[in-house]
Design a protein around this motif. Structure first.
Motif, PDB file in Angstrom:
ATOM      1  N   ARG A 181      26.966   0.809  11.799  1.00 62.31           N
ATOM      2  CA  ARG A 181      26.424   0.100  12.941  1.00 62.31           C
ATOM      3  C   ARG A 181      25.150   0.782  13.452  1.00 62.31           C
ATOM      4  O   ARG A 181      25.048   2.006  13.450  1.00 62.31           O
ATOM      5  N   GLY A 182      24.153  -0.027  13.878  1.00 60.51           N
ATOM      6  CA  GLY A 182      22.933   0.513  14.446  1.00 60.51           C
ATOM      7  C   GLY A 182      21.696  -0.027  13.766  1.00 60.51           C
ATOM      8  O   GLY A 182      21.738  -1.048  13.068  1.00 60.51           O
ATOM      9  N   SER A 183      20.566   0.668  13.944  1.00 64.75           N
ATOM     10  CA  SER A 183      19.276   0.224  13.414  1.00 64.75           C
ATOM     11  C   SER A 183      18.992   0.868  12.067  1.00 64.75           C
ATOM     12  O   SER A 183      18.899   2.097  11.952  1.00 64.75           O
ATOM     13  N   TRP A 184      18.850   0.017  11.060  1.00 62.81           N
ATOM     14  CA  TRP A 184      18.478   0.448   9.716  1.00 62.81           C
ATOM     15  C   TRP A 184      16.976   0.236   9.543  1.00 62.81           C
ATOM     16  O   TRP A 184      16.393  -0.689  10.107  1.00 62.81           O
ATOM     17  N   THR A 185      16.387   1.086   8.704  1.00 59.96           N
ATOM     18  CA  THR A 185      14.978   0.933   8.366  1.00 59.96           C
ATOM     19  C   THR A 185      14.846   0.634   6.888  1.00 59.96           C
ATOM     20  O   THR A 185      15.376   1.360   6.045  1.00 59.96           O
ATOM     21  N   MET A 186      14.161  -0.465   6.540  1.00 63.13           N
ATOM     22  CA  MET A 186      13.855  -0.819   5.166  1.00 63.13           C
ATOM     23  C   MET A 186      12.354  -0.613   4.967  1.00 63.13           C
ATOM     24  O   MET A 186      11.545  -1.282   5.608  1.00 63.13           O
ATOM     25  N   GLN A 187      12.001   0.322   4.103  1.00 58.42           N
ATOM     26  CA  GLN A 187      10.590   0.632   3.848  1.00 58.42           C
ATOM     27  C   GLN A 187      10.189   0.117   2.473  1.00 58.42           C
ATOM     28  O   GLN A 187      10.825   0.447   1.471  1.00 58.42           O
ATOM     29  N   VAL A 188       9.143  -0.715   2.456  1.00 61.31           N
ATOM     30  CA  VAL A 188       8.602  -1.256   1.214  1.00 61.31           C
ATOM     31  C   VAL A 188       7.269  -0.572   0.959  1.00 61.31           C
ATOM     32  O   VAL A 188       6.356  -0.638   1.797  1.00 61.31           O
ATOM     33  N   ILE A 189       7.119   0.098  -0.192  1.00 65.22           N
ATOM     34  CA  ILE A 189       5.883   0.814  -0.494  1.00 65.22           C
ATOM     35  C   ILE A 189       5.456   0.564  -1.933  1.00 65.22           C
ATOM     36  O   ILE A 189       6.262   0.191  -2.795  1.00 65.22           O
ATOM     37  N   ASN A 190       4.133   0.768  -2.138  1.00 68.10           N
ATOM     38  CA  ASN A 190       3.550   0.773  -3.482  1.00 68.10           C
ATOM     39  C   ASN A 190       3.693  -0.541  -4.234  1.00 68.10           C
ATOM     40  O   ASN A 190       3.721  -0.549  -5.471  1.00 68.10           O
TER      41      ASN A 190
ATOM     42  N   ARG B  76       5.416  -7.132  -7.306  1.00 73.76           N
ATOM     43  CA  ARG B  76       5.143  -6.370  -8.527  1.00 73.76           C
ATOM     44  C   ARG B  76       5.270  -4.873  -8.253  1.00 73.76           C
ATOM     45  O   ARG B  76       4.663  -4.331  -7.342  1.00 73.76           O
ATOM     46  N   ASN B  77       6.109  -4.206  -9.090  1.00 73.66           N
ATOM     47  CA  ASN B  77       6.355  -2.763  -9.006  1.00 73.66           C
ATOM     48  C   ASN B  77       6.728  -2.324  -7.592  1.00 73.66           C
ATOM     49  O   ASN B  77       6.087  -1.459  -6.993  1.00 73.66           O
ATOM     50  N   PRO B  78       7.779  -2.908  -7.018  1.00 72.02           N
ATOM     51  CA  PRO B  78       8.136  -2.553  -5.639  1.00 72.02           C
ATOM     52  C   PRO B  78       8.976  -1.278  -5.572  1.00 72.02           C
ATOM     53  O   PRO B  78       9.681  -0.919  -6.521  1.00 72.02           O
ATOM     54  N   THR B  79       8.884  -0.595  -4.460  1.00 69.11           N
ATOM     55  CA  THR B  79       9.774   0.512  -4.149  1.00 69.11           C
ATOM     56  C   THR B  79      10.421   0.224  -2.801  1.00 69.11           C
ATOM     57  O   THR B  79       9.734  -0.077  -1.824  1.00 69.11           O
ATOM     58  N   LEU B  80      11.734   0.307  -2.753  1.00 66.99           N
ATOM     59  CA  LEU B  80      12.490  -0.003  -1.551  1.00 66.99           C
ATOM     60  C   LEU B  80      13.276   1.230  -1.129  1.00 66.99           C
ATOM     61  O   LEU B  80      14.064   1.775  -1.910  1.00 66.99           O
ATOM     62  N   ARG B  81      13.044   1.699   0.090  1.00 67.72           N
ATOM     63  CA  ARG B  81      13.750   2.856   0.624  1.00 67.72           C
ATOM     64  C   ARG B  81      14.520   2.444   1.871  1.00 67.72           C
ATOM     65  O   ARG B  81      13.969   1.815   2.769  1.00 67.72           O
ATOM     66  N   LEU B  82      15.772   2.859   1.928  1.00 67.26           N
ATOM     67  CA  LEU B  82      16.641   2.513   3.045  1.00 67.26           C
ATOM     68  C   LEU B  82      16.987   3.767   3.835  1.00 67.26           C
ATOM     69  O   LEU B  82      17.226   4.837   3.252  1.00 67.26           O
ATOM     70  N   THR B  83      17.039   3.607   5.156  1.00 69.85           N
ATOM     71  CA  THR B  83      17.447   4.702   6.026  1.00 69.85           C
ATOM     72  C   THR B  83      18.510   4.196   6.982  1.00 69.85           C
ATOM     73  O   THR B  83      18.330   3.181   7.662  1.00 69.85           O
TER      74      THR B  83
ATOM     75  N   ARG C  63       1.552  -9.163  -3.100  1.00 70.30           N
ATOM     76  CA  ARG C  63       2.298  -9.597  -1.923  1.00 70.30           C
ATOM     77  C   ARG C  63       3.788  -9.514  -2.234  1.00 70.30           C
ATOM     78  O   ARG C  63       4.201  -9.505  -3.400  1.00 70.30           O
ATOM     79  N   PHE C  64       4.621  -9.463  -1.207  1.00 69.51           N
ATOM     80  CA  PHE C  64       6.047  -9.299  -1.462  1.00 69.51           C
ATOM     81  C   PHE C  64       6.858 -10.054  -0.416  1.00 69.51           C
ATOM     82  O   PHE C  64       6.359 -10.384   0.673  1.00 69.51           O
TER      83      PHE C  64
ATOM     84  N   GLY D  98       0.812  -1.201   0.000  1.00 70.01           N
ATOM     85  CA  GLY D  98       0.000   0.000   0.000  1.00 70.01           C
ATOM     86  C   GLY D  98       0.852   1.260   0.000  1.00 70.01           C
ATOM     87  O   GLY D  98       2.082   1.218   0.099  1.00 70.01           O
ATOM     88  N   PRO D  99       0.202   2.429  -0.066  1.00 72.93           N
ATOM     89  CA  PRO D  99       0.943   3.697  -0.202  1.00 72.93           C
ATOM     90  C   PRO D  99       1.719   4.071   1.056  1.00 72.93           C
ATOM     91  O   PRO D  99       2.668   4.859   0.991  1.00 72.93           O
ATOM     92  N   PHE D 100       1.310   3.561   2.221  1.00 73.77           N
ATOM     93  CA  PHE D 100       2.011   3.934   3.447  1.00 73.77           C
ATOM     94  C   PHE D 100       3.190   3.019   3.744  1.00 73.77           C
ATOM     95  O   PHE D 100       4.028   3.333   4.579  1.00 73.77           O
ATOM     96  N   GLY D 101       3.214   1.904   3.070  1.00 72.32           N
ATOM     97  CA  GLY D 101       4.361   1.025   3.159  1.00 72.32           C
ATOM     98  C   GLY D 101       4.434   0.200   4.420  1.00 72.32           C
ATOM     99  O   GLY D 101       3.628   0.311   5.331  1.00 72.32           O
ATOM    100  N   VAL D 102       5.443  -0.656   4.441  1.00 70.62           N
ATOM    101  CA  VAL D 102       5.754  -1.509   5.582  1.00 70.62           C
ATOM    102  C   VAL D 102       7.204  -1.258   5.962  1.00 70.62           C
ATOM    103  O   VAL D 102       8.090  -1.263   5.096  1.00 70.62           O
ATOM    104  N   ASN D 103       7.447  -1.030   7.249  1.00 74.93           N
ATOM    105  CA  ASN D 103       8.806  -0.793   7.723  1.00 74.93           C
ATOM    106  C   ASN D 103       9.369  -2.038   8.395  1.00 74.93           C
ATOM    107  O   ASN D 103       8.697  -2.653   9.232  1.00 74.93           O
ATOM    108  N   VAL D 104      10.568  -2.398   8.028  1.00 71.60           N
ATOM    109  CA  VAL D 104      11.286  -3.512   8.634  1.00 71.60           C
ATOM    110  C   VAL D 104      12.580  -2.960   9.217  1.00 71.60           C
ATOM    111  O   VAL D 104      13.354  -2.297   8.510  1.00 71.60           O
ATOM    112  N   THR D 105      12.806  -3.200  10.502  1.00 74.95           N
ATOM    113  CA  THR D 105      14.006  -2.714  11.178  1.00 74.95           C
ATOM    114  C   THR D 105      15.062  -3.806  11.217  1.00 74.95           C
ATOM    115  O   THR D 105      14.766  -4.958  11.549  1.00 74.95           O
ATOM    116  N   VAL D 106      16.281  -3.450  10.870  1.00 72.31           N
ATOM    117  CA  VAL D 106      17.399  -4.389  10.843  1.00 72.31           C
ATOM    118  C   VAL D 106      18.527  -3.846  11.709  1.00 72.31           C
ATOM    119  O   VAL D 106      18.947  -2.694  11.539  1.00 72.31           O
ATOM    120  N   THR D 107      19.004  -4.682  12.638  1.00 71.84           N
ATOM    121  CA  THR D 107      20.116  -4.309  13.518  1.00 71.84           C
ATOM    122  C   THR D 107      21.425  -4.785  12.909  1.00 71.84           C
ATOM    123  O   THR D 107      21.582  -5.966  12.588  1.00 71.84           O
TER     124      THR D 107
END
Length: 1060
Positions: A594-603, A557-564, A607-608, A533-542
Motif C-alpha cells: 500500500r502507498g505511492s509507487w514510482t514507475m520510472q521510464v528511461i532511455n 523502442r529499447n525501454p527501461t522500466l524501474r519500479l520503486t 515515444r512510449f 531521454g536519459p533522465f527518464g519520466v516518473n509516473v506515480t501510482v497510488t
C-alpha cells in the motif's frame, strides 16, 4: 408512480417556484433521497404539520426495483448452487462476494440493477403525460398492451444478447406494473396478491369500470383546506378504476350516472400535484407516498408497495422462466467473468504466437477460476473479407478453433482489421478485452467511428499485437491512417499496441491476462510524444489494500522500466513476473504494498506508452451529463458522442465495491501525459441505490485536449485512486437527440430519427459539417441534410429516415451508427442508437425440431470409448433461429451459421458417447420461443414419405408427413401462397379466397359482444402468413389453455410506447 412528483401544479397562490422546481426535480431517477426530505420540509412550512417525518417512510420505484432484482438474483445463484439456501442478505455486493469470492466485483450485477431502475424512474420524466405508462385514467387495456409489448421486447433482446435494451424494456414495464397498485383501487377492493391478468399473454384486465359510471365521491372537507387529512371511503364502485390527472382530464361529472348533485364522478389521482382533484369527485385515490399532501390514500401506501413488489418479483421470475437460466443470468449481470476475443489477420505471421498466447492465458484461467472469461470469441479477417464470429464457453474448444485457422499471404499489405474488430465488439460484454493480431495496415480504417461508439457503449479495451516492424504506427498531428489507426483504437479504448514482440507474445499476453478479469481496474496511463531521454519520466501510482495483480505494460523502442515501492526499495520479482524485450517491458506485482509507487521510464529511443492496471472489487464508471430543463421535468441526461470543448458538464460516477464508511472526494481530468487540467469536489448523490452515485459539485469544464477521468477517495484511513479506461476526445460541436435515442418502427412503416448539431464559441469562422449513418440491416434511407455549415452559436436539425418493408426479414434490432464530422477541424463525434424493428404481429410459435436418423452401429455394450451420432432437422418460419445446444457434458452438436435460418431447414449433427443413452437438443428462436427434441441411442427412424413426396423444398417429417416451408402448404407442400386461415370462434374471416397471394390481407373481426385479441390483419408474404391467428373473447375471458396460436412469421422487435 411511487413518490414521483413531476406532475405538480400548485393551486393559485399556494406555492413558490422553488417548490415547483424541487417537486419536479424529484422525478428524476438520479436525484437522491435527500430531495424527498427537502420537499417534505417545504411542505411543512407551506401547509403546516410534520410531513418531513411521514414522507421519509415512502418507498420509491427505484427501491422496489432494486430490492426485487437483488432478491431474484440471490434466488438465481441459489438455484445454481453458488449460494447456500439460507443466505440471509439481499445486498448485491455481499451476494456476489459470497458466490464468487471475496475479491469479486459486483459491478456487472450492480450495473444491471441500475439500468433497470433508471429506466423505471425515467418513465416519470420521459412519459409523464402518457396515461398508459402509469395505468392512469382507466386506461387498463391499452396500458396492459404496453406491458405485453415491452415484455416481448425484453425477451427478444435477451435472446440476441442486447442486454441493456432488455433491461431498459423491463424497467419501463415495471414502472407501469408497479403504478397499477398505487394508482388503481386494486388494494382498496381487498386484493392482497398481484393481478394475474397483467403482462401475461392471452389475458387482460377484467371488471373495468364502464366509461359513464361514477367511481368516486367527494372527500370530506373544503378543497382549500389543504392538506386534506381524511380521504377514506371515497370510492363509489366495485369496478376497477384509476385516477385521472390534469394531463389526462376526467369526464365531466354531469355526464356520468349518479350526477354531480351527489358529489360523485370519476376518481382523481389526487394530492396537491393534481388539479383534477378540485373537480367532482374531489380528492383522489393514489397511494404513491405516506404523505397526505401527495397521496389521499397514503394509509394504504405500505400495502400497495408490498403487492407491487410481489408483482415485480413475479414478472422477473416470468422472464427467468421464459429465457432460461443461462440467458437470465446474463440479463442479471451475474455471469461472472468478461468475454475475451481474438481478432486475427489470416494473412499475418502471428498464428503460432496467437495460439501460444492463448495457451498461456488458459493456464492462468485454470490456476485462478475468477479470471476465466464467460465467453470466447474468434473473428478471422484478411485483405478481402472478415468473419464470421465463432463463439464458445469451453476453453478447449476455443483453442481447437484458433489452432485450425489457415493462413495465406496478402498481396495488398492491408486488411479489414477494423471490420473484424467491430464484429467482435458487437458481441462483447461490458468491460471485456479484445486482442487483435495483424501484420498489415487497415484499409477499412474509416470505419473507426463505429468502433469508437461501441467502445463508449461497452467499455471494451483493445490490445493490438503487431508483428510487422515496417508499419509506422505513430500518429503525426493526431491524424488517422491505415497504420496509425491501431494506436488510436488502443488509446481511446484504454488498451495498448504491442509491436514487434512476437518471440515474447505468449508470455506478454499471460501478463496481460489480468485485463480479462471482470474486476480489472486502471491505475495510471501515460502516453508520451517524445522519447524519455536519459533522465527518464516518473509516473506515480497510488495503491490501496484492495488492489492485487498490479500489471505494468510499457511499449516503446529499447525501454527501461524501474519500479520503486512506497518504502523506497525496488520490488523483488518472482520468476516469469517480469520480461523485457527490444520494444516492450512488462511486469506484474501480485500483492503490491500500500502507498505511492514510482514507475520510472528511461532511455527509450521513441515515444512510449505506459499502462498500469490491476484487479480490485472497488471500481467506478463515469459518464458526462448535462442538466436539461424540460418544462416541469428537469433532469440529468447523458451526452451523445464526444463532449463539446468548453461546455459545462456534470460528471456522474457509479461506484461499486466502496467499503462501508468510504468516500469519493475528488474527480480529476487528466491529459494523456497525466497533466491535471481539472479538479472537482465529488459529492454523494444517492446512496439508496446499491451502486453508490456521486456527482461533481458544480459544473466541470470540458478541456480542449483528449482527457481521462480519475477519482480519488478514502476508506479505512487510506487513499485510493482509480482511472477510467476510455479516453475522451472533445470536439468543437455538440450532438443532442430530439426524441429518445431508442426508438421503434413497425413493419411497413418509416421512422424519423432527429438530432441537433450545435456550436458555441469556435475558433474558425464556420464549420463545414457532414453527417453519415450506417446500420446493420441496410434500412437507413434519406438523411437530410447530409452536409451543412455552422457558424458560432448556431445549430442544425438533422433527420434520418429508417424504412422497413412490409415483409421485412426477421430481426430484433438495427444498430445505427451516426457519425457527425467537421471537415474544417477534422473532428468526428459518433454514437450508437438501436432501432427496434417492430412487427405488427407477435411470434409465439416455437421452432420445429425432429430427429432424422440415429447411427449407433459403432457402439457395443458396456463400452464408452466409441460415439453414436444423430441428425436433427430444425425449422422456424417466424424468426431466425438463435441457439442450438445440447444438455450433456458427454455430447456435442454442430450446425451451420444461423444468421439466415428463418424459413429454412437447418440440419444439426449430434455426437455422443456410447454410454450416453439420449441427448436433449435445445432450440430457441430470436423471439425467445423454445423447443426440444431428443435423439436416443436405441431409436430407429423411418424417412418414407410415399405416396406423397414433399415438393417445393418441403422436408419429410415421418411416414407420409411433410413439413412445408413458409409460402407453401398442402399434404405434399404442392400448393403455393398462403393457405386460407380459419375464422376464430365467435368471429369471421372477411374473404372467400381458398388461398391468398403475396401482399393480400386476411381481415378478422368478432361478432358482438366479443372483442378481438391478437392481430386483426394477417399479411401474406413470400414466406407465408405474417401474424398470429386472433381470438374473440368476451370481457373477462382468457385465451384457452389448449388453444394453439398459429404464428407463422414475425418481424422481430417490439413497440416501445414512448412520448407524451
Amino acid at each position: 408512480m411511487y413518490y414521483s412528483l413531476q406532475r405538480f401544479l400548485s393551486p393559485p397562490g399556494m406555492a413558490s417556484s422553488l417548490l415547483l422546481l424541487v417537486l419536479a426535480h424529484s422525478a428524476n431517477a438520479f436525484v437522491p433521497t435527500a430531495f424527498n426530505e427537502k420537499l417534505a420540509g417545504i411542505a411543512d412550512k407551506i401547509f403546516g404539520g410534520s410531513y418531513s417525518t411521514t414522507i421519509a417512510g415512502s418507498t420509491t420505484h427505484i427501491e422496489m426495483t432494486q430490492a426485487s432484482m437483488a432478491q431474484v438474483g440471490r434466488a438465481l445463484l441459489q438455484k445454481r448452487r453458488l449460494l447456500p439456501a439460507e443466505f440471509p442478505s439481499d445486498d448485491p455486493n455481499e451476494i456476489v462476494r459470497a458466490a464468487f469470492g471475496n475479491s469479486a466485483s459486483a459491478e456487472g450485477f450492480v450495473d444491471a440493477i441500475a439500468t433497470v431502475s433508471t429506466a423505471n424512474a425515467d418513465v416519470d420524466v420521459e412519459e409523464a403525460d402518457d396515461a398508459t405508462a402509469h395505468f392512469d385514467a382507466e386506461s387498463f387495456l391499452v396500458a396492459n398492451e404496453r406491458l405485453l409489448a415491452l415484455y416481448s421486447a425484453a425477451v427478444r433482446s435477451v435472446v440476441v444478447e442486447a442486454l441493456d435494451d432488455a433491461r431498459t424494456s423491463i424497467g419501463q414495464l415495471l414502472h407501469g406494473l408497479q403504478d397499477f397498485y398505487s394508482h388503481s383501487n386494486w388494494i382498496e377492493l381487498g386484493n392482497t396478491k398481484p393481478n394475474e391478468n397483467l403482462a401475461i399473454r392471452g389475458r387482460r384486465p377484467t371488471n373495468i369500470a364502464p366509461p359513464r359510471v361514477s367511481t368516486c365521491r367527494d372527500c370530506p372537507g373544503s378543497i382549500f383546506a389543504l392538506p386534506r387529512k381524511s380521504c377514506r371511503n371515497n370510492l363509489a364502485t366495485s369496478f376497477i378504476t384509476s385516477g385521472y390527472t390534469q394531463n389526462n382530464p376526467k369526464p365531466d361529472a354531469d355526464n356520468l350516472e349518479g350526477g354531480v348533485e351527489n358529489g360523485d364522478g370519476k376518481c382523481s389521482h389526487g394530492g396537491v400535484i393534481d388539479l383534477t382533484s378540485l373537480r367532482h369527485a374531489k380528492g383522489g385515490i393514489n397511494k404513491d407516498s405516506t404523505s397526505e399532501v401527495i397521496s389521499p390514500h397514503n394509509y394504504l401506501h405500505v400495502e400497495a408497495v408490498r403487492v407491487a413488489t410481489a408483482a415485480t418479483v413475479a414478472l422477473l421470475n416470468s422472464l427467468w422462466d421464459r429465457v432460461g437460466d443461462d440467458r437470465f443470468t446474463r440479463f442479471m449481470g451475474l455471469d461472472y467473468g468478461a468475454t475475451i476475443s481474438f481478432v486475427f489477420d489470416a494473412t499475418s505471421t502471428l498464428r503460432d504466437d496467437m495460439i501460444e498466447a492463448y495457451r498461456q492465458m488458459s493456464a492462468s484461467f485454470a490456476n485462478s477460476p475468477s479470471l476465466r472469461p464467460s465467453d470466447f470469441f474468434f473473428v478471422p479477417f484478411n485483405d478481402r473479407d472478415f468473419g464470421g464470429l465463432y463463439q464458445t464457453r469451453i476453453p478447449a474448444d476455443f483453442e481447437n478453433r484458433i489452432s485450425s485457422v489457415k493462413t495465406s499471404v496478402s498481396s495488398a499489405g492491408v486488411s479489414l482489421a477494423v471490420s473484424g474488430l467491430i464484429l467482435a465488439l458487437r458481441s462483447s460484454k461490458k468491460g471485456s478485452t479484445i486482442y487483435l493480431f495483424t501484420d498489415n495496415g487497415a484499409n477499412d480504417f474509416n470505419r473507426y467511428p463505429e468502433a469508437v461508439a461501441l467502445f463508449a457503449a461497452k467499455r471494451v479495451k483493445v490490445i493490438v499485437v503487431v508483428g510487422n516492424s515496417s508499419l509506422n504506427l505513430w500518429r503525426p498531428d493526431r491524424g488517422i491512417n491505415s497504420n496509425s489507426i491501431y494506436n488510436y483504437l488502443a488509446e481511446v479504448s484504454g488498451g495498448q499496441v504491442l509491436s514487434e514482440i512476437t518471440s515474447k507474445t505468449g508470455h506478454v499476453l499471460q501478463l496481460a491476462s489480468s485485463f480479462v478479469d471482470a474486476t480489472g481496474i486502471s491505475l495510471a496511463q501515460y502516453e508520451s510524444t517524445t522519447p524519455s531521454g536519459p533522465f527518464g519520466v516518473n509516473v506515480t501510482v497510488t495503491v490501496d489494500d484492495l488492489v492485487t495483480n498490479m500489471t505494468l505494460s510499457l511499449s516503446g523502442r529499447n525501454p527501461t522500466l524501474r519500479l520503486t515501492k512506497p518504502n523506497g526499495q525496488p520490488p523483488v520479482f518472482e520468476q516469469n513476473d517480469i520480461v523485457q524485450s527490444e520494444n516492450a517491458a512488462f511486469a506484474i506485482v501480485h500483492s503490491p504494498d500500500r502507498g505511492s509507487w514510482t514507475m520510472q521510464v528511461i532511455n527509450t529511443e521513441s515515444r512510449f506508452d505506459l499502462l498500469v492496471k490491476g484487479t480490485s472489487s472497488l471500481n467506478f464508471v463515469p459518464s458526462l451529463v448535462q442538466a436539461t430543463f424540460n418544462n416541469t421535468h428537469p433532469g440529468l441526461f447523458s451526452i451523445l458522442g464526444q463532449p463539446r470543448i468548453g461546455d459545462l458538464v456534470t460528471v456522474r460516477l457509479s461506484v461499486s465495491g466502496l467499503p462501508d464508511g468510504g468516500t469519493v472526494d475528488k474527480v480529476l481530468f487528466l491529459l494523456e501525459n497525466t497533466t491535471l487540467v481539472g479538479e472537482y469536489v465529488a459529492v454523494l448523490f444517492d446512496d439508496t441505490t446499491n451502486n453508490i452515485l456521486y456527482v461533481t459539485q458544480g459544473e466541470a469544464t470540458v478541456p480542449a485536449e483528449p482527457f481521462n477521468i480519475a477519482i480519488s477517495g478514502q476508506y479505512n484511513g487510506q487513499t485510493f485512486v482509480r482511472l477510467a479506461f476510455t479516453l475522451i476526445t472533445p470536439v468543437a460541436f455538440k450532438v443532442e437527440t430530439v426524441p429518445k435515442s431508442r426508438s421503434s418502427v413497425k413493419q411497413g412503416n418509416k421512422l424519423g430519427l432527429k438530432f441537433v448539431v450545435s456550436t458555441a464559441n469556435i475558433e474558425a469562422e464556420y464549420l463545414d459539417m457532414t453527417v453519415e449513418a450506417e446500420d446493420q440491416l441496410g434500412l437507413t434511407g434519406v438523411l437530410q441534410p447530409s452536409s451543412f455549415r455552422l457558424g458560432a452559436d448556431s445549430s442544425q436539425t438533422v433527420a434520418i429516415e429508417i424504412a422497413v418493408p412490409t415483409c421485412f426479414p426477421l430481426t430484433s434490432l438495427d444498430s445505427v451508427v451516426i457519425v457527425v464530422r467537421s471537415q474544417t477541424t477534422n473532428e468526428r463525434s459518433s454514437f450508437l442508437t438501436n432501432v427496434f424493428v417492430d412487427s405488427q404481429f407477435n411470434d409465439y410459435d416455437p421452432p420445429v425440431c425432429f430427429v432424422d436418423y440415429v447411427n449407433s452401429t459403432s457402439c457395443t455394450p458396456n463400452d464408452c470409448t466409441g460415439n453414436w451420432s444423430s441428425s436433427v432437422t430444425i425449422l422456424d418460419k417466424g424468426s431466425n433461429l438463435h441457439t442450438i445446444g445440447v444438455e450433456s457434458s458427454t455430447a456435442s452438436i454442430s450446425h451451420p451459421n444461423l444468421s439466415t435460418s428463418r424459413n429454412a431447414f437447418v440440419t444439426a449433427t449430434v455426437t455422443a458417447s456410447c454410454c450416453t443413452e439420449s441427448v436433449t437438443v435445445n432450440v430457441a428462436d430470436a423471439s425467445g420461443n423454445q423447443a426440444t427434441c431428443t435423439p436416443m441411442k436405441t431409436s430407429t427412424t423411418e424417412s418414407n414419405c410415399d405416396p406423397a413426396p414433399c415438393l417445393n423444398g418441403g422436408r419429410c417429417q415421418g411416414p407420409n408427413s411433410c413439413l412445408c416451408l413458409g409460402g407453401y402448404f398442402g399434404n405434399n407442400c404442392g400448393q403455393e401462397g398462403c393457405q386460407k386461415p380459419s375464422a376464430p370462434l365467435n368471429g369471421v374471416l372477411n374473404g372467400d379466397a381458398a388461398a391468398f397471394q403475396e401482399g393480400q390481407l386476411a381481415n378478422f373481426s368478432c361478432t358482438d359482444p366479443f372483442e378481438l385479441t391478437g392481430d386483426n390483419l394477417l399479411t401474406c408474404c413470400p414466406f407465408g402468413w405474417a401474424g398470429s391467428q386472433p381470438f374473440c373473447l368476451s370481457s373477462g375471458s382468457t385465451v384457452p389453455a389448449n388453444a394453439m396460436i398459429l404464428t407463422l412469421v414475425l418481424v422481430l422487435g417490439v413497440a416501445v410506447f414512448i412520448g407524451k
